[in-house]
Design a protein around this motif. Structure first.
Motif, PDB file in Angstrom:
ATOM      1  N   ASN A   1      -3.048   0.770  12.950  1.00  0.00           N
ATOM      2  CA  ASN A   1      -2.858  -0.386  12.080  1.00  0.00           C
ATOM      3  C   ASN A   1      -3.232  -0.058  10.630  1.00  0.00           C
ATOM      4  O   ASN A   1      -2.578  -0.514   9.690  1.00  0.00           O
ATOM      5  CB  ASN A   1      -3.670  -1.587  12.584  1.00  0.00           C
ATOM      6  CG  ASN A   1      -5.172  -1.333  12.571  1.00  0.00           C
ATOM      7  OD1 ASN A   1      -5.633  -0.261  12.957  1.00  0.00           O
ATOM      8  ND2 ASN A   1      -5.950  -2.323  12.148  1.00  0.00           N
ATOM      9  N   VAL A   2      -4.258   0.781  10.449  1.00  0.00           N
ATOM     10  CA  VAL A   2      -4.623   1.195   9.096  1.00  0.00           C
ATOM     11  C   VAL A   2      -3.547   2.103   8.509  1.00  0.00           C
ATOM     12  O   VAL A   2      -3.183   1.984   7.333  1.00  0.00           O
ATOM     13  CB  VAL A   2      -5.996   1.899   9.094  1.00  0.00           C
ATOM     14  CG1 VAL A   2      -6.299   2.495   7.721  1.00  0.00           C
ATOM     15  CG2 VAL A   2      -7.092   0.926   9.501  1.00  0.00           C
TER      16      VAL A   2
ATOM     17  N   ALA B   1       0.886   2.954   4.649  1.00  0.00           N
ATOM     18  CA  ALA B   1       2.285   3.272   4.401  1.00  0.00           C
ATOM     19  C   ALA B   1       2.881   2.302   3.381  1.00  0.00           C
ATOM     20  O   ALA B   1       3.724   2.684   2.556  1.00  0.00           O
ATOM     21  CB  ALA B   1       3.074   3.234   5.704  1.00  0.00           C
ATOM     22  N   GLU B   2       2.432   1.052   3.414  1.00  0.00           N
ATOM     23  CA  GLU B   2       2.916   0.065   2.453  1.00  0.00           C
ATOM     24  C   GLU B   2       2.426   0.368   1.042  1.00  0.00           C
ATOM     25  O   GLU B   2       2.993  -0.117   0.060  1.00  0.00           O
ATOM     26  CB  GLU B   2       2.474  -1.335   2.878  1.00  0.00           C
ATOM     27  CG  GLU B   2       3.079  -1.783   4.206  1.00  0.00           C
ATOM     28  CD  GLU B   2       2.593  -3.161   4.645  1.00  0.00           C
ATOM     29  OE1 GLU B   2       1.761  -3.744   3.904  1.00  0.00           O
ATOM     30  OE2 GLU B   2       3.040  -3.641   5.699  1.00  0.00           O
ATOM     31  N   GLN B   3       1.347   1.172   0.945  1.00  0.00           N
ATOM     32  CA  GLN B   3       0.819   1.568  -0.364  1.00  0.00           C
ATOM     33  C   GLN B   3       1.352   2.931  -0.799  1.00  0.00           C
ATOM     34  O   GLN B   3       0.911   3.489  -1.797  1.00  0.00           O
ATOM     35  CB  GLN B   3      -0.710   1.617  -0.320  1.00  0.00           C
ATOM     36  CG  GLN B   3      -1.374   0.299   0.040  1.00  0.00           C
ATOM     37  CD  GLN B   3      -2.882   0.445   0.176  1.00  0.00           C
ATOM     38  OE1 GLN B   3      -3.554   0.900  -0.752  1.00  0.00           O
ATOM     39  NE2 GLN B   3      -3.421   0.077   1.308  1.00  0.00           N
ATOM     40  N   GLY B   4       2.294   3.480  -0.010  1.00  0.00           N
ATOM     41  CA  GLY B   4       2.909   4.739  -0.382  1.00  0.00           C
ATOM     42  C   GLY B   4       2.256   5.965   0.199  1.00  0.00           C
ATOM     43  O   GLY B   4       2.632   7.094  -0.147  1.00  0.00           O
ATOM     44  N   VAL B   5       1.264   5.788   1.078  1.00  0.00           N
ATOM     45  CA  VAL B   5       0.625   6.933   1.743  1.00  0.00           C
ATOM     46  C   VAL B   5       1.433   7.240   2.994  1.00  0.00           C
ATOM     47  O   VAL B   5       1.374   6.514   3.983  1.00  0.00           O
ATOM     48  CB  VAL B   5      -0.846   6.635   2.100  1.00  0.00           C
ATOM     49  CG1 VAL B   5      -1.453   7.806   2.873  1.00  0.00           C
ATOM     50  CG2 VAL B   5      -1.651   6.350   0.843  1.00  0.00           C
ATOM     51  N   ARG B   6       2.157   8.323   2.966  1.00  0.00           N
ATOM     52  CA  ARG B   6       3.086   8.617   4.056  1.00  0.00           C
ATOM     53  C   ARG B   6       2.461   9.476   5.139  1.00  0.00           C
ATOM     54  O   ARG B   6       2.762   9.306   6.320  1.00  0.00           O
ATOM     55  CB  ARG B   6       4.329   9.311   3.483  1.00  0.00           C
ATOM     56  CG  ARG B   6       5.407   9.617   4.514  1.00  0.00           C
ATOM     57  CD  ARG B   6       6.706   9.986   3.849  1.00  0.00           C
ATOM     58  NE  ARG B   6       7.698  10.444   4.790  1.00  0.00           N
ATOM     59  CZ  ARG B   6       8.421   9.645   5.574  1.00  0.00           C
ATOM     60  NH1 ARG B   6       8.244   8.346   5.519  1.00  0.00           N
ATOM     61  NH2 ARG B   6       9.313  10.158   6.410  1.00  0.00           N
ATOM     62  N   TYR B   7       1.590  10.413   4.760  1.00  0.00           N
ATOM     63  CA  TYR B   7       1.012  11.338   5.725  1.00  0.00           C
ATOM     64  C   TYR B   7      -0.396  10.891   6.109  1.00  0.00           C
ATOM     65  O   TYR B   7      -1.083  10.215   5.349  1.00  0.00           O
ATOM     66  CB  TYR B   7       0.973  12.748   5.164  1.00  0.00           C
ATOM     67  CG  TYR B   7       2.329  13.415   5.030  1.00  0.00           C
ATOM     68  CD1 TYR B   7       3.514  12.738   5.354  1.00  0.00           C
ATOM     69  CD2 TYR B   7       2.445  14.716   4.569  1.00  0.00           C
ATOM     70  CE1 TYR B   7       4.747  13.351   5.221  1.00  0.00           C
ATOM     71  CE2 TYR B   7       3.679  15.341   4.439  1.00  0.00           C
ATOM     72  CZ  TYR B   7       4.827  14.645   4.762  1.00  0.00           C
ATOM     73  OH  TYR B   7       6.054  15.243   4.634  1.00  0.00           O
TER      74      TYR B   7
END
Length: 437
Positions: free
Chosen positions: A144-145, A150-156
């Motif tokens: 869930n985190v 991912a919505e903040q642009g952290v893909r990995y």
């Protein structure tokens, strides 16, 4: 020991109380990965105070400050910002995060090294750059985190992998890392080299069933919890096919198991990590696990949705480099230290995103003592602040100095002799393939 090495040790000794205070400040502000804002602030303020200009906000909370010039290689001195979820730890934050993995000690090491290497005379001797690099999120985060990030642009999933994706390691030629001892019962002051560690993927399994009244009409339902139970049973039965030499670990938890006791569960969510020493074995076991849960679901009419997430690559074993041995010898000239080197049969079944770096660049590593209790547990604690907070700073600084002095001969040879397991392009392609599943 040359004159500048003596100076490096003297500088760190003169600021030992200050460095220990910074480490304990970080220790008492443990934060979850990618939101280590207070820890990053402490580090940035310290680096600014000693005359450096840190670049902040890398992959949300990371920072970097460079020391030195010249045409030589760039060596990253890496510290990790985050704590681990461990609400039972006596020093856990209100949100349940604690430094039960010793990352505050890494930060003391890189900040102390930055202090010594930024001395004008020491800096002048460096041919190349020492990049003081504080990275976020070494600890793997829950599904869930990860979705929120991912919505903040952290893909990995890991801080280092996200920084690689964003190009922040593009100009880094090699890395220098440290950690409190990760092997059980290691009693040396210093263990030099990188022992093999497992890699892993994250797996989220959503079992979809059909809700119904559990008393009046269970025949109209499809019990997702029963399907999940069959999957767990199948997993238990295939464990005998895991070979000991592969160090396979599959450890699942149920994060959602039904909405009410009088309703047939129509949705069950399972999270797990799947670890092994090599990528082919990770893939092989992943297929077996998928069959177990899909088969359990199919047998009672449910369906299993399986989402694989990028985890960490295995750490490629690297014996102690001569420069590490030489740096340890410098410390031993002034201090009574016990020093060991990693052996080829040493295996750490835990995982770290340092493994990602070992595939694309040389990573020189050492671990250190001064702690007691098990990692990630309420019992973990610092027992000797000198060995955990000050000695690693000296080791980090002397190693970086030796790599970059004399025309950076040691660093250039290390980079020249390294054969990457993956190019950076191949690494990114592997990560993207997992994200496409």
């Amino acid at each position: 020991m040359d004159r500048l090495e003596q100076k490096i040790l003297d500088i760190i000794d003169a600021h030992a109380e200050e460095l220990n205070a910074v480490a304990m400040d970080i220790y008492h502000h443990a934060e979850r990965g990618f939101i280590e804002t207070e820890t990053a602030k402490i580090a940035a303020e310290y680096l600014t105070r000693i005359g450096l200009k840190p670049r902040e906000g890398l992959a949300l909370t990371g920072l970097r400050a460079d020391i030195g010039e010249g045409d030589g290689p760039t060596v990253a001195l890496i510290g990790e910002l985050d704590g681990i979820t461990c609400p039972a730890h006596p020093d856990a934050s209100p949100s349940g995060i604690a430094h039960a993995c010793g990352h505050e000690a890494q930060m003391a090491a890189v900040l102390g090294a930055a202090l010594a290497l930024s001395d004008p005379e020491v800096k002048e001797a460096l041919d190349g750059k020492a990049a003081i690099f504080s990275v976020p999120a070494e600890e793997f985060l829950s599904a869930n985190v990860r979705a929120e990030l991912a919505e903040q642009g952290v893909r990995y999933s890991g801080g280092k992998s996200e920084l690689i994706r964003r190009g922040e390691f593009d100009d880094i030629d090699m890395a220098l890392t440290s950690h409190v001892h990760m092997l059980n019962n290691e009693d040396s002051d210093l263990l030099l080299g990188n022992c093999a560690c497992t890699g892993f993927i994250g797996k989220t399994i959503v079992i979809h069933g059909q809700a119904a009244h559990a008393a009046q009409a269970p025949h109209n339902g499809i019990n997702a919890l029963n399907a999940a139970s069959l999957g767990f049973s199948a997993l238990g039965m295939i464990r005998e096919t895991f070979r000991e030499k592969d160090c396979v670990r599959v450890h699942p938890i149920i994060t959602e198991g039904g909405s009410a006791v009088n309703v047939v569960p129509d949705r069950v969510v399972i999270e797990m990590l799947l670890r092994a020493l090599t990528l082919p074995v990770i893939e092989e076991v992943s297929e077996k696990v998928d069959r177990a849960y899909k088969g359990g679901a199919y047998s009672i009419g449910a369906t299993a949705e399986i989402i694989d997430d990028q985890g960490f690559l295995p750490v490629i074993m690297r014996p102690a480099d001569p420069v590490l041995l030489a740096a340890a010898d410098v410390l031993k000239e002034r201090e009574n230290l016990s020093v060991k080197t990693v052996a080829s049969d040493m295996i750490n079944t835990a995982s770290t995103d340092v493994g990602d770096l070992t595939h694309i660049m040389p990573v020189l590593n050492f671990t250190f003592g001064g702690t007691a209790g098990s990692l990630h547990s309420k019992d973990f604690r610092i027992t000797d602040t000198y060995k955990a907070h000050i000695m690693p700073a000296k080791m980090m600084a002397i190693t970086a100095y030796r790599l970059l002095k004399d025309g950076a001969a040691e660093a250039k040879a290390t980079v020249r002799d390294f054969k990457p397991a993956l190019s950076r392009e191949e690494y990114l392609a592997y990560a993207e393939k997992l994200h496409e599943r």
